[in-house]
Design a protein around this motif. Structure first.
Motif, PDB file in Angstrom:
ATOM      1  N   LEU A 144     -18.352  -7.843   5.486  1.00  0.00           N
ATOM      2  CA  LEU A 144     -17.295  -7.164   4.744  1.00  0.00           C
ATOM      3  C   LEU A 144     -17.165  -5.711   5.191  1.00  0.00           C
ATOM      4  CD1 LEU A 144     -17.841  -8.430   1.085  1.00  0.00           C
ATOM      5  CD2 LEU A 144     -16.432  -9.426   2.891  1.00  0.00           C
ATOM      6  N   THR A 145     -15.938  -5.286   5.434  1.00  0.00           N
ATOM      7  CA  THR A 145     -15.683  -3.903   5.827  1.00  0.00           C
ATOM      8  C   THR A 145     -14.971  -3.128   4.720  1.00  0.00           C
ATOM      9  OG1 THR A 145     -13.611  -4.543   6.905  1.00  0.00           O
ATOM     10  CG2 THR A 145     -15.588  -4.441   8.292  1.00  0.00           C
ATOM     11  N   VAL A 146     -14.623  -3.833   3.653  1.00  0.00           N
ATOM     12  CA  VAL A 146     -13.927  -3.208   2.529  1.00  0.00           C
ATOM     13  C   VAL A 146     -14.323  -3.937   1.256  1.00  0.00           C
ATOM     14  CG1 VAL A 146     -11.868  -4.648   2.813  1.00  0.00           C
ATOM     15  CG2 VAL A 146     -11.666  -2.451   1.650  1.00  0.00           C
ATOM     16  N   GLY A 147     -14.331  -3.214   0.168  1.00  0.00           N
ATOM     17  CA  GLY A 147     -14.570  -3.814  -1.129  1.00  0.00           C
ATOM     18  C   GLY A 147     -16.018  -4.143  -1.403  1.00  0.00           C
ATOM     19  N   ASP A 156      -9.151   3.322  -0.930  1.00  0.00           N
ATOM     20  CA  ASP A 156      -9.238   4.783  -0.878  1.00  0.00           C
ATOM     21  C   ASP A 156      -8.323   5.450  -1.904  1.00  0.00           C
ATOM     22  OD1 ASP A 156     -11.106   4.538   1.149  1.00  0.00           O
ATOM     23  OD2 ASP A 156      -9.690   5.020   2.762  1.00  0.00           O
ATOM     24  N   LYS A 157      -7.301   4.720  -2.354  1.00  0.00           N
ATOM     25  CA  LYS A 157      -6.373   5.231  -3.369  1.00  0.00           C
ATOM     26  C   LYS A 157      -6.790   4.819  -4.778  1.00  0.00           C
ATOM     27  CE  LYS A 157      -2.356   5.289  -0.307  1.00  0.00           C
ATOM     28  NZ  LYS A 157      -1.005   4.725  -0.055  1.00  0.00           N
ATOM     29  N   GLY A 158      -7.958   4.176  -4.908  1.00  0.00           N
ATOM     30  CA  GLY A 158      -8.482   3.849  -6.220  1.00  0.00           C
ATOM     31  C   GLY A 158      -8.341   2.405  -6.661  1.00  0.00           C
ATOM     32  N   VAL A 159      -7.797   1.544  -5.809  1.00  0.00           N
ATOM     33  CA  VAL A 159      -7.666   0.127  -6.161  1.00  0.00           C
ATOM     34  C   VAL A 159      -9.013  -0.555  -5.927  1.00  0.00           C
ATOM     35  CG1 VAL A 159      -6.489  -2.036  -5.604  1.00  0.00           C
ATOM     36  CG2 VAL A 159      -5.224   0.134  -5.511  1.00  0.00           C
ATOM     37  N   LYS A 160      -9.466  -1.324  -6.908  1.00  0.00           N
ATOM     38  CA  LYS A 160     -10.716  -2.077  -6.743  1.00  0.00           C
ATOM     39  C   LYS A 160     -10.434  -3.270  -5.833  1.00  0.00           C
ATOM     40  CE  LYS A 160     -12.454  -0.925 -11.295  1.00  0.00           C
ATOM     41  NZ  LYS A 160     -12.749  -1.417 -12.644  1.00  0.00           N
ATOM     42  N   ILE A 161     -11.218  -3.414  -4.778  1.00  0.00           N
ATOM     43  CA  ILE A 161     -11.110  -4.550  -3.873  1.00  0.00           C
ATOM     44  C   ILE A 161     -12.376  -5.379  -4.079  1.00  0.00           C
ATOM     45  CG2 ILE A 161     -10.781  -5.326  -1.502  1.00  0.00           C
ATOM     46  CD1 ILE A 161      -8.478  -3.541  -2.563  1.00  0.00           C
ATOM     47  N   LEU A 162     -12.200  -6.614  -4.550  1.00  0.00           N
ATOM     48  CA  LEU A 162     -13.334  -7.436  -4.949  1.00  0.00           C
ATOM     49  C   LEU A 162     -13.277  -8.795  -4.269  1.00  0.00           C
ATOM     50  CD1 LEU A 162     -12.844  -6.625  -8.718  1.00  0.00           C
ATOM     51  CD2 LEU A 162     -14.567  -5.613  -7.210  1.00  0.00           C
ATOM     52  N   GLY A 163     -14.442  -9.296  -3.912  1.00  0.00           N
ATOM     53  CA  GLY A 163     -14.534 -10.620  -3.307  1.00  0.00           C
ATOM     54  C   GLY A 163     -15.456 -11.522  -4.102  1.00  0.00           C
ATOM     55  N   CYS A 164     -15.057 -12.754  -4.257  1.00  0.00           N
ATOM     56  CA  CYS A 164     -15.835 -13.766  -4.969  1.00  0.00           C
ATOM     57  C   CYS A 164     -17.157 -14.019  -4.240  1.00  0.00           C
ATOM     58  CB  CYS A 164     -15.006 -15.044  -5.039  1.00  0.00           C
ATOM     59  SG  CYS A 164     -15.908 -16.520  -5.476  1.00  0.00           S
ATOM     60  N   LYS A 190       0.817  -1.230   0.000  1.00  0.00           N
ATOM     61  CA  LYS A 190       0.000   0.000   0.000  1.00  0.00           C
ATOM     62  C   LYS A 190       0.846   1.274   0.000  1.00  0.00           C
ATOM     63  CE  LYS A 190      -0.514   0.660   4.935  1.00  0.00           C
ATOM     64  NZ  LYS A 190      -1.367   0.571   6.092  1.00  0.00           N
ATOM     65  N   GLN A 191       2.112   1.147   0.360  1.00  0.00           N
ATOM     66  CA  GLN A 191       3.001   2.303   0.419  1.00  0.00           C
ATOM     67  C   GLN A 191       3.691   2.592  -0.911  1.00  0.00           C
ATOM     68  OE1 GLN A 191       5.680   1.874   3.791  1.00  0.00           O
ATOM     69  NE2 GLN A 191       4.056   0.878   4.957  1.00  0.00           N
ATOM     70  N   LYS A 192       3.548   1.690  -1.865  1.00  0.00           N
ATOM     71  CA  LYS A 192       4.205   1.851  -3.158  1.00  0.00           C
ATOM     72  C   LYS A 192       3.500   2.915  -3.991  1.00  0.00           C
ATOM     73  CE  LYS A 192       7.234  -1.289  -2.365  1.00  0.00           C
ATOM     74  NZ  LYS A 192       8.616  -0.906  -2.123  1.00  0.00           N
ATOM     75  N   GLU A 193       4.288   3.565  -4.833  1.00  0.00           N
ATOM     76  CA  GLU A 193       3.721   4.593  -5.706  1.00  0.00           C
ATOM     77  C   GLU A 193       2.798   3.977  -6.751  1.00  0.00           C
ATOM     78  OE1 GLU A 193       5.484   7.881  -8.753  1.00  0.00           O
ATOM     79  OE2 GLU A 193       6.508   7.611  -6.833  1.00  0.00           O
ATOM     80  N   GLU A 194       3.204   2.839  -7.307  1.00  0.00           N
ATOM     81  CA  GLU A 194       2.385   2.160  -8.306  1.00  0.00           C
ATOM     82  C   GLU A 194       1.639   1.012  -7.650  1.00  0.00           C
ATOM     83  OE1 GLU A 194       4.727   0.998 -11.654  1.00  0.00           O
ATOM     84  OE2 GLU A 194       4.988   3.055 -12.327  1.00  0.00           O
ATOM     85  N   LEU A 195       0.326   1.123  -7.622  1.00  0.00           N
ATOM     86  CA  LEU A 195      -0.523   0.120  -6.996  1.00  0.00           C
ATOM     87  C   LEU A 195      -1.187  -0.750  -8.065  1.00  0.00           C
ATOM     88  CD1 LEU A 195      -2.213   2.352  -4.286  1.00  0.00           C
ATOM     89  CD2 LEU A 195      -0.395   0.660  -3.948  1.00  0.00           C
ATOM     90  N   PRO A 196      -1.648  -1.923  -7.694  1.00  0.00           N
ATOM     91  CA  PRO A 196      -2.350  -2.761  -8.667  1.00  0.00           C
ATOM     92  C   PRO A 196      -3.694  -2.140  -9.057  1.00  0.00           C
ATOM     93  CG  PRO A 196      -2.505  -3.712  -6.474  1.00  0.00           C
ATOM     94  CD  PRO A 196      -1.568  -2.551  -6.379  1.00  0.00           C
ATOM     95  N   VAL A 197      -4.234  -2.606 -10.152  1.00  0.00           N
ATOM     96  CA  VAL A 197      -5.548  -2.162 -10.614  1.00  0.00           C
ATOM     97  C   VAL A 197      -6.624  -2.664  -9.660  1.00  0.00           C
ATOM     98  CG1 VAL A 197      -7.239  -2.414 -12.471  1.00  0.00           C
ATOM     99  CG2 VAL A 197      -4.825  -2.100 -13.011  1.00  0.00           C
ATOM    100  N   ALA A 198      -6.449  -3.922  -9.206  1.00  0.00           N
ATOM    101  CA  ALA A 198      -7.464  -4.544  -8.361  1.00  0.00           C
ATOM    102  C   ALA A 198      -6.840  -5.626  -7.491  1.00  0.00           C
ATOM    103  CB  ALA A 198      -8.574  -5.145  -9.221  1.00  0.00           C
ATOM    104  N   VAL A 199      -7.559  -5.930  -6.411  1.00  0.00           N
ATOM    105  CA  VAL A 199      -7.270  -7.092  -5.571  1.00  0.00           C
ATOM    106  C   VAL A 199      -8.544  -7.924  -5.583  1.00  0.00           C
ATOM    107  CG1 VAL A 199      -6.729  -7.912  -3.242  1.00  0.00           C
ATOM    108  CG2 VAL A 199      -5.647  -5.810  -4.108  1.00  0.00           C
TER     109      VAL A 199
END
Length: 112
Positions: free
Chosen positions: A88-91, A67-75, A33-42
């Protein structure tokens, strides 16, 4: 991590001691989460959906990434199986069809 999708297939990283595996997974997301380049989604599947609940320390890091724009998705099937949809508290819940769509566009890094 730019142009990547992280596939989280377990609530821990590696096999063996469960508590250690959960700690290692949390460390992974703490650093990511501290990296400048984050993944598109988790995308979380199987017991990985447990990381999206308040019972997992990983959820805090996933929320910061969301909050930084990464999509957090659960099956959906997995969340239903573990009866965590209401916890769920996120995604958000998603289907395998959307994961396949993401996988066709981006490189997938599997964390298990």
């Amino acid at each position: 991590m730019k142009n990547k999708v992280i596939l989280v297939s377990s609530h821990q990283l590696g096999r063996g001691d469960e508590a250690l595996g959960e700690s290692i997974l949390e460390t992974f997301f703490t650093i990511l989460k501290q990296k400048e380049e984050l993944p598109v989604a988790v995308f979380c599947m199987n017991s990985g959906v447990l990381t999206m609940t308040e019972e997992s320390l990983v959820s805090v890091h996933l929320k910061e990434m969301e909050d930084k724009g990464v999509k957090i998705l659960g099956c959906k099937t997995c969340a239903d199986h573990f009866a965590v949809t209401e916890k769920l508290t996120v995604g958000k819940i998603s289907g395998m069809d959307y994961f396949i769509e993401l996988a066709s566009k981006y490189e997938v890094l599997t964390i298990s």
